[in-house]
Design an enzyme around this catalytic site. Structure first.
Site, short mmCIF file in Angstrom:
data_model
loop_
_atom_site.label_atom_id
_atom_site.label_comp_id
_atom_site.label_asym_id
_atom_site.label_seq_id
_atom_site.Cartn_x
_atom_site.Cartn_y
_atom_site.Cartn_z
N LYS A 98 16.22 -8.94 2.46
CA LYS A 98 15.73 -7.76 3.18
C LYS A 98 15.49 -8.16 4.62
O LYS A 98 14.66 -9.03 4.91
CB LYS A 98 14.45 -7.22 2.56
CG LYS A 98 13.93 -5.99 3.30
CD LYS A 98 12.49 -5.69 2.94
CE LYS A 98 11.94 -4.65 3.92
NZ LYS A 98 10.49 -4.48 3.80
N GLY A 119 2.07 -0.03 6.07
CA GLY A 119 0.66 -0.15 5.70
C GLY A 119 -0.21 1.02 6.07
O GLY A 119 -1.41 1.02 5.82
N ALA A 177 7.98 1.64 3.61
CA ALA A 177 6.81 1.69 4.50
C ALA A 177 6.25 3.09 4.64
O ALA A 177 6.98 4.07 4.80
CB ALA A 177 7.13 1.14 5.89
N GLY A 178 4.93 3.18 4.56
CA GLY A 178 4.21 4.41 4.80
C GLY A 178 3.71 5.14 3.58
O GLY A 178 2.90 6.06 3.68
N ASN A 227 4.27 -2.02 -0.94
CA ASN A 227 3.39 -3.14 -1.21
C ASN A 227 1.92 -2.74 -1.02
O ASN A 227 1.13 -2.73 -1.95
CB ASN A 227 3.74 -4.32 -0.33
CG ASN A 227 2.96 -5.60 -0.67
OD1 ASN A 227 3.07 -6.59 0.02
ND2 ASN A 227 2.18 -5.60 -1.73
N THR A 228 1.57 -2.35 0.22
CA THR A 228 0.17 -2.07 0.54
C THR A 228 -0.41 -0.96 -0.33
O THR A 228 -1.57 -1.03 -0.74
CB THR A 228 0.04 -1.68 2.02
OG1 THR A 228 0.62 -2.70 2.83
CG2 THR A 228 -1.42 -1.52 2.41
#
Length: 265
Positions: free
Chosen positions: A107, A168, A194-195, A216-217
């Site tokens: 990635k 995040g 993301a987001g 992830n976050t």
């Protein structure tokens, strides 16, 4: 990992088929055991690994991510998190290939801003072209610009991963029209990266026709990461099924589900 090529409606990445359309990160958890439990709850088969922050063999004798997420069970996706230059990103991918015995799926992310972690798209294009020329199978983090997404596909990236909002942030999808434009014009998988903040964000991404979601976050930062991972798994599955089923058109008002014409009175 030996992906299940017999799975219905598989996600195809670089010629390999996967049942799960939820990809998860391995950072920010309190320990490796929580990482393992959350990954299992998510049903993820592809897991990202920040090579510059995670031990996958660089530090012999220390706990390794490979102890809890073995490569024979999961497809590891080394990423270039924390890289701000083409040189650093390419070097990181080469290191991952060496540590993982010739592993080619990576990635790519080349960041342009330390506060927002927005991608530097010009440097991303250069790095992608370099990595593809070296035989890497590149899944690439980028902005939600449809023109850039198409250019990355043309370079030879095996998947394009536009952000929904800053990394995040948990803000959810901020520009669904750009995502829809990217999806409708793509010939490679499009995964939101993301987001995402909660399950409904993941479901919306899938309902728009995205091929998958990476997060992830949203999981690791939840009060109960394992429970959130389970929720995200269900959301991705439900969103995909809703997309395939085809929603009803939006209307300003309802029409009767049981018309009065033809009634016996």
């Amino acid at each position: 990992m030996h992906a299940d090529t017999s799975a219905p409606d598989p996600l195809i990445i670089a010629g390999r088929a996967y049942r799960s359309r939820l990809l998860t990160g391995t950072g920010k958890f309190k320990d490796l055991d929580e990482t393992r439990r959350a990954t299992e709850a998510a049903g993820a088969e592809i897991v990202t690994v920040a090579v510059r922050r995670t031990n996958i063999g660089q530090s012999p004798g220390e706990p390794s991510l490979l102890d809890v997420l073995p490569p024979d069970r999961y497809t590891l996706l080394p990423n270039t998190a924390g890289c701000y230059t083409v040189e650093d990103a390419v070097r990181t991918c080469r290191l991952a290939r060496e540590l993982l015995d010739g592993h080619r799926l990576v990635k790519l992310e080349v960041l342009g801003d330390a506060r927002t972690l927005f991608p530097d798209v010009s440097q991303t294009l250069v790095a992608a072209e370099k990595l593809v020329s070296e035989g890497f199978e590149v899944m690439v983090y980028t902005s939600d610009d449809p023109i850039i997404a198409k250019r990355l596909e043309e370079i030879g990236c095996v998947a394009v991963m536009p952000l929904a909002a800053p990394i995040g942030s948990g803000l959810g999808i901020q520009n669904r029209y750009n995502l829809l434009e990217i999806v409708e014009n793509a010939r490679v998988p499009i995964l939101v990266d993301a987001g995402v903040g909660t399950a409904s964000d993941a479901a919306v991404a899938m309902e728009l026709g995205c091929d998958g979601v990476l997060m992830n976050t949203a999981i690791a930062g939840a009060k109960d990461p394992v429970l959130m991972a389970q929720a995200m798994r269900k959301a991705v599955e439900a969103g995909r099924e809703a997309f395939r089923a085809g929603r009803i058109p939006r209307k300003r008002y309802a029409s009767a589900s049981s018309p009065v014409d033809g009634l016996f009175f």
